[in-house]
Design a protein around this motif. Structure first.
Motif: not given
Ligand code: SF4
Ligand code: SF4
Ligand code: SF4
Length: 311
Positions: A98-105
């Protein structure tokens, strides 16, 4: 007749798939209603035929598509488009989707910075060139699903609570729109709030909350008012499931890390959190690593221009 379901995991840790299993006994009741056509976590169903001889990606036409994980490389992108093309209703399962989550760090770093660190300067890796064969090409950053394909149902959470996964599937089976929490974590939190706290500097997560373990949560002072970076005000409720239980981390007497994403789908947790800190009397300049946070602000909806001023 059972409803056909295709499931895929992209830039995912598989925690969302475990959450599906954690539906538990209710899942046994659902299974006769479902016909899984494609689910790599359980079935070895090859993308291009069992011998790799097909030209087109072989994801069967299905009524419901469930996709966990965001989009980080070319393979994820192609699979996401194939799922969209083949599924009538597409569910984004989990905050990575939905938002990219932890990997989008990772979006706070460019690919070159990442590859330099990962393949050449990491203490645990022998230096070598960045691989450019066999592995799928990496996109410029990590994307949420709806930055590339249309999503019909957003089911955030890291992972989503099994109650809500079952609720969404049941709603779709009965032709209804799924109902998911719309409040914030704070709205479901029983801790004691007194208005502004006395603390003016934010405490890091390593600092312990003050509470008496023998007393209920309702007698523990709100963690934000204690100066801890608790993100309940800017985070969607739901982690306690369909009942009226307390938010999970708060039950463990630790601050909310915001894993359900913003309260409104397009909200910006970071900016809202800075507001929450300021309105609680906490000096936002005391947030450690705030420069990184601002670079990352918005998670998947990365600020393209890195800010020059951070105070
Ligand atoms: S949302 Fe959380 S549990 Fe689901 S794939 Fe992402 S990191 Fe894993
Ligand atoms: S800030 Fe944290 S501790 Fe305070 S009410 Fe919100 S969720 Fe509860
Ligand atoms: S309290 Fe916050 S971080 Fe913890 S599980 Fe709930 S939404 Fe996620």
């Amino acid at each position: 007749m059972p409803v056909t379901v295709a499931s895929e995991w992209l830039n995912s840790c598989s925690g969302c798939e475990i959450a599906i299993l954690n539906i538990g006994e209710a899942l046994l009741g659902l299974l006769p209603e479902l016909n899984f056509t494609h689910i790599p976590v359980l079935m070895d169903h090859k993308y291009f035929g069992q011998t790799g001889d097909q030209e087109q990606m072989d994801i069967p036409e299905s009524v419901v598509g469930i996709v966990s994980g965001g989009i980080r490389n070319q393979e994820h992108l192609e699979v996401a488009h194939a799922m969209r093309d083949k599924c009538q209703v597409l569910i984004a399962l989990g905050t990575c989707a939905t938002h990219g989550g932890i990997p989008s760090l990772i979006n706070q770093f460019d690919n070159e910075e990442l590859f330099e660190r990962y393949y050449r300067t990491s203490e645990t890796t022998d230096p070598g060139p960045t691989p450019n064969e066999v592995v799928p090409p990496t996109l410029d950053r990590c994307y949420a699903l709806d930055e590339h394909i249309k999503v019909d149902v957003y089911l955030p959470g890291c992972p989503p609570h099994p109650d809500h996964i079952a609720g969404v599937v049941l709603a779709l089976l009965s032709g209804k729109a799924p109902e998911l929490p719309t409040k914030s974590v704070c709205d479901t939190c029983p801790t004691r709030r007194e208005g502004k706290g006395e603390v003016r500097e934010v405490l890091r997560f390593l600092s312990n909350a003050q509470f008496d373990p023998a007393k209920p949560l309702s007698e523990m002072r709100c963690l934000l008012e204690q100066g801890l970076l608790c993100m309940g005000a800017v985070t969607r409720a739901g982690c306690s499931g369909a009942g009226d239980g307390a938010p999970r981390c708060i039950s463990a007497r630790v601050p909310c890390r915001g894993c359900y994403g913003p309260v409104k789908h397009d909200g910006n947790q970071m900016i809202d959190m800075l507001n929450a800190l300021a309105s609680n009397g906490i000096d936002v300049r005391t947030v450690v690593d705030r420069y990184s946070l601002l670079r990352f602000s918005g998670g998947h909806r990365r600020l393209r221009q890195r800010p020059t001023a951070t105070t």
